[in-house]
Motif scaffolding. Structure first.
Motif, PDB file in Angstrom:
ATOM      1  N   HIS A  52       0.032  -7.067 -16.463  1.00  0.00           N
ATOM      2  CA  HIS A  52       0.806  -7.090 -17.627  1.00  0.00           C
ATOM      3  C   HIS A  52       2.199  -6.770 -17.213  1.00  0.00           C
ATOM      4  O   HIS A  52       3.191  -7.362 -17.382  1.00  0.00           O
ATOM      5  CB  HIS A  52       0.348  -6.405 -18.588  1.00  0.00           C
ATOM      6  N   ILE A  53       2.409  -5.672 -16.267  1.00  0.00           N
ATOM      7  CA  ILE A  53       3.482  -5.232 -15.615  1.00  0.00           C
ATOM      8  C   ILE A  53       4.396  -6.341 -14.910  1.00  0.00           C
ATOM      9  O   ILE A  53       5.480  -6.386 -15.064  1.00  0.00           O
ATOM     10  CB  ILE A  53       3.233  -3.738 -14.842  1.00  0.00           C
ATOM     11  N   LYS A  54       3.318  -6.905 -14.169  1.00  0.00           N
ATOM     12  CA  LYS A  54       3.990  -8.302 -13.201  1.00  0.00           C
ATOM     13  C   LYS A  54       4.609  -9.110 -14.178  1.00  0.00           C
ATOM     14  O   LYS A  54       5.736  -9.817 -13.992  1.00  0.00           O
ATOM     15  CB  LYS A  54       2.738  -8.819 -12.522  1.00  0.00           C
ATOM     16  N   VAL A  55       4.067  -9.703 -15.366  1.00  0.00           N
ATOM     17  CA  VAL A  55       4.700 -10.677 -16.225  1.00  0.00           C
ATOM     18  C   VAL A  55       6.078  -9.798 -16.791  1.00  0.00           C
ATOM     19  O   VAL A  55       7.076 -10.532 -17.031  1.00  0.00           O
ATOM     20  CB  VAL A  55       3.751 -10.828 -17.361  1.00  0.00           C
ATOM     21  N   LEU A  56       6.053  -8.771 -17.077  1.00  0.00           N
ATOM     22  CA  LEU A  56       7.322  -8.091 -17.467  1.00  0.00           C
ATOM     23  C   LEU A  56       8.355  -8.051 -16.467  1.00  0.00           C
ATOM     24  O   LEU A  56       9.550  -8.200 -16.768  1.00  0.00           O
ATOM     25  CB  LEU A  56       7.172  -6.489 -18.023  1.00  0.00           C
ATOM     26  N   LEU A  57       7.914  -7.691 -15.205  1.00  0.00           N
ATOM     27  CA  LEU A  57       8.754  -7.773 -13.793  1.00  0.00           C
ATOM     28  C   LEU A  57       9.376  -9.275 -13.926  1.00  0.00           C
ATOM     29  O   LEU A  57      10.551  -9.336 -13.554  1.00  0.00           O
ATOM     30  CB  LEU A  57       8.203  -7.472 -12.838  1.00  0.00           C
ATOM     31  N   ASP A  58       8.520 -10.394 -13.941  1.00  0.00           N
ATOM     32  CA  ASP A  58       8.897 -11.555 -13.554  1.00  0.00           C
ATOM     33  C   ASP A  58       9.881 -11.951 -14.842  1.00  0.00           C
ATOM     34  O   ASP A  58      11.007 -12.895 -14.521  1.00  0.00           O
ATOM     35  CB  ASP A  58       7.753 -12.672 -13.936  1.00  0.00           C
ATOM     36  N   ALA A  59       9.837 -11.537 -16.036  1.00  0.00           N
ATOM     37  CA  ALA A  59      10.850 -11.732 -16.951  1.00  0.00           C
ATOM     38  C   ALA A  59      12.023 -10.876 -16.972  1.00  0.00           C
ATOM     39  O   ALA A  59      12.892 -10.986 -17.873  1.00  0.00           O
ATOM     40  CB  ALA A  59       9.857 -11.367 -18.736  1.00  0.00           C
ATOM     41  N   ASN A  60      11.944  -9.960 -16.092  1.00  0.00           N
ATOM     42  CA  ASN A  60      13.429  -9.075 -15.806  1.00  0.00           C
ATOM     43  C   ASN A  60      13.532  -8.168 -16.948  1.00  0.00           C
ATOM     44  O   ASN A  60      14.571  -7.526 -17.045  1.00  0.00           O
ATOM     45  CB  ASN A  60      14.544  -9.954 -15.404  1.00  0.00           C
ATOM     46  N   LEU A  61      12.180  -7.613 -17.672  1.00  0.00           N
ATOM     47  CA  LEU A  61      12.537  -6.613 -18.748  1.00  0.00           C
ATOM     48  C   LEU A  61      12.300  -5.241 -18.110  1.00  0.00           C
ATOM     49  O   LEU A  61      12.657  -4.307 -18.551  1.00  0.00           O
ATOM     50  CB  LEU A  61      11.284  -6.863 -19.770  1.00  0.00           C
ATOM     51  N   VAL A  62      11.661  -5.039 -16.875  1.00  0.00           N
ATOM     52  CA  VAL A  62      11.482  -3.976 -16.249  1.00  0.00           C
ATOM     53  C   VAL A  62      11.835  -3.957 -14.703  1.00  0.00           C
ATOM     54  O   VAL A  62      11.883  -5.236 -14.176  1.00  0.00           O
ATOM     55  CB  VAL A  62      10.004  -3.473 -16.321  1.00  0.00           C
ATOM     56  N   GLU A  63      12.248  -2.940 -14.178  1.00  0.00           N
ATOM     57  CA  GLU A  63      12.301  -3.055 -12.754  1.00  0.00           C
ATOM     58  C   GLU A  63      11.498  -2.014 -12.043  1.00  0.00           C
ATOM     59  O   GLU A  63      11.188  -0.894 -12.637  1.00  0.00           O
ATOM     60  CB  GLU A  63      13.913  -2.624 -12.610  1.00  0.00           C
ATOM     61  N   ARG A  64      11.173  -2.288 -10.786  1.00  0.00           N
ATOM     62  CA  ARG A  64      10.329  -1.262  -9.927  1.00  0.00           C
ATOM     63  C   ARG A  64      11.156  -0.501  -8.790  1.00  0.00           C
ATOM     64  O   ARG A  64      12.180  -1.127  -8.454  1.00  0.00           O
ATOM     65  CB  ARG A  64       9.371  -2.485  -9.435  1.00  0.00           C
ATOM     66  N   GLU A  65      10.843   0.644  -8.869  1.00  0.00           N
ATOM     67  CA  GLU A  65      11.285   1.283  -7.615  1.00  0.00           C
ATOM     68  C   GLU A  65      10.158   1.903  -7.020  1.00  0.00           C
ATOM     69  O   GLU A  65       9.339   2.667  -7.389  1.00  0.00           O
ATOM     70  CB  GLU A  65      12.239   2.488  -8.302  1.00  0.00           C
ATOM     71  N   ALA A  66      10.387   1.915  -5.586  1.00  0.00           N
ATOM     72  CA  ALA A  66       9.186   2.116  -4.579  1.00  0.00           C
ATOM     73  C   ALA A  66       9.489   3.832  -4.540  1.00  0.00           C
ATOM     74  O   ALA A  66      10.788   4.220  -4.143  1.00  0.00           O
ATOM     75  CB  ALA A  66       9.131   1.714  -3.343  1.00  0.00           C
ATOM     76  N   ARG A  67       8.588   4.397  -4.635  1.00  0.00           N
ATOM     77  CA  ARG A  67       8.561   5.960  -4.259  1.00  0.00           C
ATOM     78  C   ARG A  67       7.512   6.393  -3.578  1.00  0.00           C
ATOM     79  O   ARG A  67       6.153   6.641  -4.053  1.00  0.00           O
ATOM     80  CB  ARG A  67       8.529   7.082  -5.593  1.00  0.00           C
ATOM     81  N   GLY A  68       7.546   6.485  -2.417  1.00  0.00           N
ATOM     82  CA  GLY A  68       6.497   6.433  -1.248  1.00  0.00           C
ATOM     83  C   GLY A  68       5.353   5.484  -1.543  1.00  0.00           C
ATOM     84  O   GLY A  68       5.867   4.390  -1.424  1.00  0.00           O
ATOM     85  N   THR A  69       4.263   5.833  -1.821  1.00  0.00           N
ATOM     86  CA  THR A  69       3.284   4.758  -1.858  1.00  0.00           C
ATOM     87  C   THR A  69       3.082   4.293  -3.266  1.00  0.00           C
ATOM     88  O   THR A  69       2.129   3.335  -3.656  1.00  0.00           O
ATOM     89  CB  THR A  69       1.865   5.514  -1.389  1.00  0.00           C
ATOM     90  N   ARG A  70       3.963   4.920  -4.108  1.00  0.00           N
ATOM     91  CA  ARG A  70       3.748   4.369  -5.552  1.00  0.00           C
ATOM     92  C   ARG A  70       4.967   3.509  -5.974  1.00  0.00           C
ATOM     93  O   ARG A  70       5.916   3.775  -5.454  1.00  0.00           O
ATOM     94  CB  ARG A  70       3.625   5.783  -6.415  1.00  0.00           C
ATOM     95  N   ASN A  71       4.818   2.564  -6.880  1.00  0.00           N
ATOM     96  CA  ASN A  71       5.853   1.828  -7.488  1.00  0.00           C
ATOM     97  C   ASN A  71       6.114   2.480  -9.005  1.00  0.00           C
ATOM     98  O   ASN A  71       5.054   2.491  -9.990  1.00  0.00           O
ATOM     99  CB  ASN A  71       5.439   0.400  -7.641  1.00  0.00           C
ATOM    100  N   CYS A  72       7.109   2.982  -9.157  1.00  0.00           N
ATOM    101  CA  CYS A  72       7.666   3.371 -10.609  1.00  0.00           C
ATOM    102  C   CYS A  72       8.477   2.326 -11.397  1.00  0.00           C
ATOM    103  O   CYS A  72       9.096   1.645 -10.854  1.00  0.00           O
ATOM    104  CB  CYS A  72       8.464   4.598 -10.391  1.00  0.00           C
ATOM    105  N   TYR A  73       8.196   2.350 -12.733  1.00  0.00           N
ATOM    106  CA  TYR A  73       8.953   1.392 -13.466  1.00  0.00           C
ATOM    107  C   TYR A  73       9.823   1.679 -14.632  1.00  0.00           C
ATOM    108  O   TYR A  73       9.390   2.859 -15.025  1.00  0.00           O
ATOM    109  CB  TYR A  73       7.730   0.285 -14.222  1.00  0.00           C
ATOM    110  N   LYS A  74      10.750   1.154 -14.892  1.00  0.00           N
ATOM    111  CA  LYS A  74      11.683   1.455 -15.790  1.00  0.00           C
ATOM    112  C   LYS A  74      12.090   0.409 -16.508  1.00  0.00           C
ATOM    113  O   LYS A  74      12.272  -1.064 -16.402  1.00  0.00           O
ATOM    114  CB  LYS A  74      12.987   2.410 -15.682  1.00  0.00           C
ATOM    115  N   LEU A  75      12.643   0.499 -17.787  1.00  0.00           N
ATOM    116  CA  LEU A  75      12.978  -0.457 -18.661  1.00  0.00           C
ATOM    117  C   LEU A  75      14.440  -1.197 -18.156  1.00  0.00           C
ATOM    118  O   LEU A  75      15.292  -0.352 -17.740  1.00  0.00           O
ATOM    119  CB  LEU A  75      13.395  -0.127 -19.956  1.00  0.00           C
ATOM    120  N   ARG A  76      14.759  -2.447 -18.338  1.00  0.00           N
ATOM    121  CA  ARG A  76      16.043  -2.840 -18.089  1.00  0.00           C
ATOM    122  C   ARG A  76      16.643  -2.910 -19.406  1.00  0.00           C
ATOM    123  O   ARG A  76      16.550  -4.005 -20.044  1.00  0.00           O
ATOM    124  CB  ARG A  76      15.809  -4.321 -17.629  1.00  0.00           C
ATOM    125  N   GLU A  77      17.490  -1.894 -19.660  1.00  0.00           N
ATOM    126  CA  GLU A  77      18.230  -1.917 -20.900  1.00  0.00           C
ATOM    127  C   GLU A  77      19.146  -2.758 -20.976  1.00  0.00           C
ATOM    128  O   GLU A  77      19.315  -3.407 -22.310  1.00  0.00           O
ATOM    129  CB  GLU A  77      18.832  -0.429 -20.992  1.00  0.00           C
TER     130      GLU A  77
END
Length: 108
Positions: A52-77
């Motif tokens: 589901h997050i992938k769909v939101l990423l593809d729609a550019n509604l959220v963005e991903r930021e790599a933090r070590g081995t984890r991906n963190c997400y935040k809204l594209r305001e």
């Protein structure tokens, strides 16, 4: 926002889980959520939440930021503001069109 882009975003928002994910990200906006943080708030497997997050990423509604081995997400305001403006304009246009008289064309 162009009609095709608006339609793609609306398709991405067309599932209740994705709306829930956006709300969760909004609540945790200051901390940037990782997928496991979101999964803890939903009764779903991590793999399902990731899809589901992938769909939101593809729609550019959220963005991903790599933090070590984890991906963190935040809204594209910026994107959410553009969506709000586009939908408001769309619905206002539809409402004003409804008040216009309807002309029926007789078949030839």
């Amino acid at each position: 926002m162009q009609d095709e882009d608006l339609a793609n975003v609306m398709r991405a928002l067309g599932h209740p889980v994705r709306l829930s994910i956006l709300r969760i990200l909004a609540e945790k906006q200051a901390n940037n959520c990782c997928c496991t943080d979101v999964t803890q708030c939903l009764p779903l497997a991590q793999s399902t939440v990731s899809q589901h997050i992938k769909v939101l990423l593809d729609a550019n509604l959220v963005e991903r930021e790599a933090r070590g081995t984890r991906n963190c997400y935040k809204l594209r305001e910026d994107r959410l503001r553009a969506l709000g403006a586009a939908t408001n304009g769309l619905f206002q246009g539809l409402i004003s069109d409804i008040s216009a008289p309807i002309r029926l064309v007789e078949p030839a």
